[in-house]
Design an enzyme around this catalytic site. Structure first.
Site, PDB file in Angstrom:
ATOM      1  NE  ARG A   5      -1.877   0.825   4.025  1.00 24.13           N
ATOM      2  CZ  ARG A   5      -2.488   0.986   5.200  1.00 24.13           C
ATOM      3  NH1 ARG A   5      -2.272   0.145   6.177  1.00 24.13           N
ATOM      4  NH2 ARG A   5      -3.335   1.967   5.398  1.00 24.13           N
TER       5      ARG A   5
ATOM      6  CE1 TYR B 215       4.811 -13.497  15.656  1.00 22.87           C
ATOM      7  CE2 TYR B 215       4.327 -12.758  13.424  1.00 22.87           C
ATOM      8  CZ  TYR B 215       5.033 -12.640  14.609  1.00 22.87           C
ATOM      9  OH  TYR B 215       5.988 -11.651  14.734  1.00 22.87           O
TER      10      TYR B 215
ATOM     11  CE  LYS C 247       7.510 -13.687  12.052  1.00 24.58           C
ATOM     12  NZ  LYS C 247       8.288 -12.751  11.219  1.00 24.58           N
TER      13      LYS C 247
HETATM   14  C1  VAH Z   1       2.865  -9.819  17.781  1.00 22.22           C
HETATM   15  N1  VAH Z   1       4.116  -7.725  18.013  1.00 22.22           N
HETATM   16  O1  VAH Z   1       2.304  -9.515  18.808  1.00 22.22           O
HETATM   17  C2  VAH Z   1       4.154  -9.068  17.432  1.00 22.22           C
HETATM   18  C3  VAH Z   1       5.352  -9.784  18.000  1.00 22.22           C
HETATM   19  C4  VAH Z   1       6.326 -10.747  20.071  1.00 22.22           C
HETATM   20  C5  VAH Z   1       5.131 -10.158  19.457  1.00 22.22           C
HETATM   21  O2  VAH Z   1       5.710 -10.876  17.233  1.00 22.22           O
HETATM   22  O3  VAH Z   1       2.458 -10.688  17.062  1.00 22.22           O
END
Ligand code: VAH
Length: 314
Positions: free
Chosen positions: A34, A140, A144
């Site tokens: 964006r 997530y 990672k």
């Molecule tokens: C989240 N701010 O909350 C990011 C980060 C450690 C947290 O990876 O997903």
């Protein structure tokens, strides 16, 4: 020259700003999906509207601007990712491997952020070691850990100079975070100034590792300038600055805003994610291998955040 992918996000925008200050506007090329935010960045130097997964476009930009370092900062954060895991996997991993392939073809170094989210419930929670069990239970966290392994693979297999940092929750006041579990620690300062009250979505005794943005930016630049001969680790380094819970953060806010109050309306998804993460990390490898050292603690960060927000009248 530096390319920053995802340059208008919470981390990207401040790493972009600092890199342009240090290396010059025309030496720092920005991309994002964006361009309707952070106008000074979009208009202050080379910017391209690019989907992070579009390797061909990234390759053309790398060749056109003679890029030698790529900061790959495009990703869906933890809480938002839980709402659409397939999209989070596709963007987080599709984007990363596109950057790694471009780096391999053009001899670029690559910085990729990992996170305390790369750890899970079976990881030691206090002073989480640099080398330990990583079985995260959020999508997530899965991206990672996969990202850390993929970056190490490209280093060992193709000699791509990949380096990464496991960021704690990053607290900043320039660009809002994009749907993370640690966002409460940012929102609380804005609410404290605006209404002297904050309704927190995590329990008051939830400890998490946190870092103030100036330290996060310094770390991301310092690791890429480090002498590669000193690096025993690559993806990714633990770094630590402070570990606190909402109750403690509220107490520090009250030293500036005495009538500040906090209440709780727990978000079960975010609480489960936070409970699966460590309470504190040890960061000796980063200190020994590239001289990491934090500058901001909770008192200094609270003072800086509140005065900055008050000065802006937000
Ligand atoms: C989240 N701010 O909350 C990011 C980060 C450690 C947290 O990876 O997903």
């Amino acid at each position: 020259n530096i390319l920053i992918i995802g340059s208008l996000g919470q981390l990207g925008s401040e790493i972009a700003l600092e890199c342009r200050k240090r290396y010059g506007d025309d030496h720092v090329v920005l991309t994002d999906i964006r361009n309707d935010v952070n106008k000074p960045l979009v208009e202050g130097g080379p910017f391209y509207l690019v989907d992070a997964r579009d390797g061909q476009s990234v390759d053309a930009i790398v060749k056109k601007h003679n890029i030698d370092t790529i900061y790959h900062l495009a990703a869906v954060l933890s809480a938002r990712a839980e709402k659409d895991p397939l999209n989070a996997w596709n963007l987080n991993m599709g984007g990363l491997i596109a950057s790694l392939e471009v780096a391999k073809a053009n001899g670029c170094a690559v910085f990729t952020p990992s996170s305390i989210g790369a750890f899970g419930p079976t990881t030691p929670k206090q002073y989480t070691p640099q080398d330990t069990i990583q079985r995260p239970t959020s999508i997530y966290g899965v991206t990672k850990v996969a990202g850390e392994l993929l970056c190490d693979y490209y280093y060992h297999k193709f000699d791509v100079d990949t380096r990464g940092i496991r960021f704690p929750g990053v607290i900043s006041n320039m660009t809002p975070p994009g749907g993370g579990t640690t966002d409460y620690a940012v929102e609380i300062y804005y609410e404290a100034v605006k209404s002297h009250h904050y309704t927190c979505f995590l329990r008051g005794d939830t400890y998490l590792d946190m870092i103030y943005m100036p330290d996060a930016v310094q770390a991301a630049i310092q690791i890429m300038e480090a002498n590669p001969a000193r690096l025993r680790h690559r993806n990714a380094f633990n770094i630590a600055a402070m570990s606190f819970c909402p109750e403690e953060q509220a107490a520090y806010i009250r030293t500036h805003i005495p009538d500040f109050t906090i209440s709780y309306d727990i978000d079960p998804v975010k609480q489960a994610i936070a409970d699966s993460w460590p309470d504190s990390l040890e960061d000796y490898a980063a200190r020994v291998e590239w001289d990491w050292k934090p500058r901001f603690d909770l008192a200094a960060m609270t003072a800086d955040m509140l005065t900055t927000i008050q000065r802006r009248g937000e």
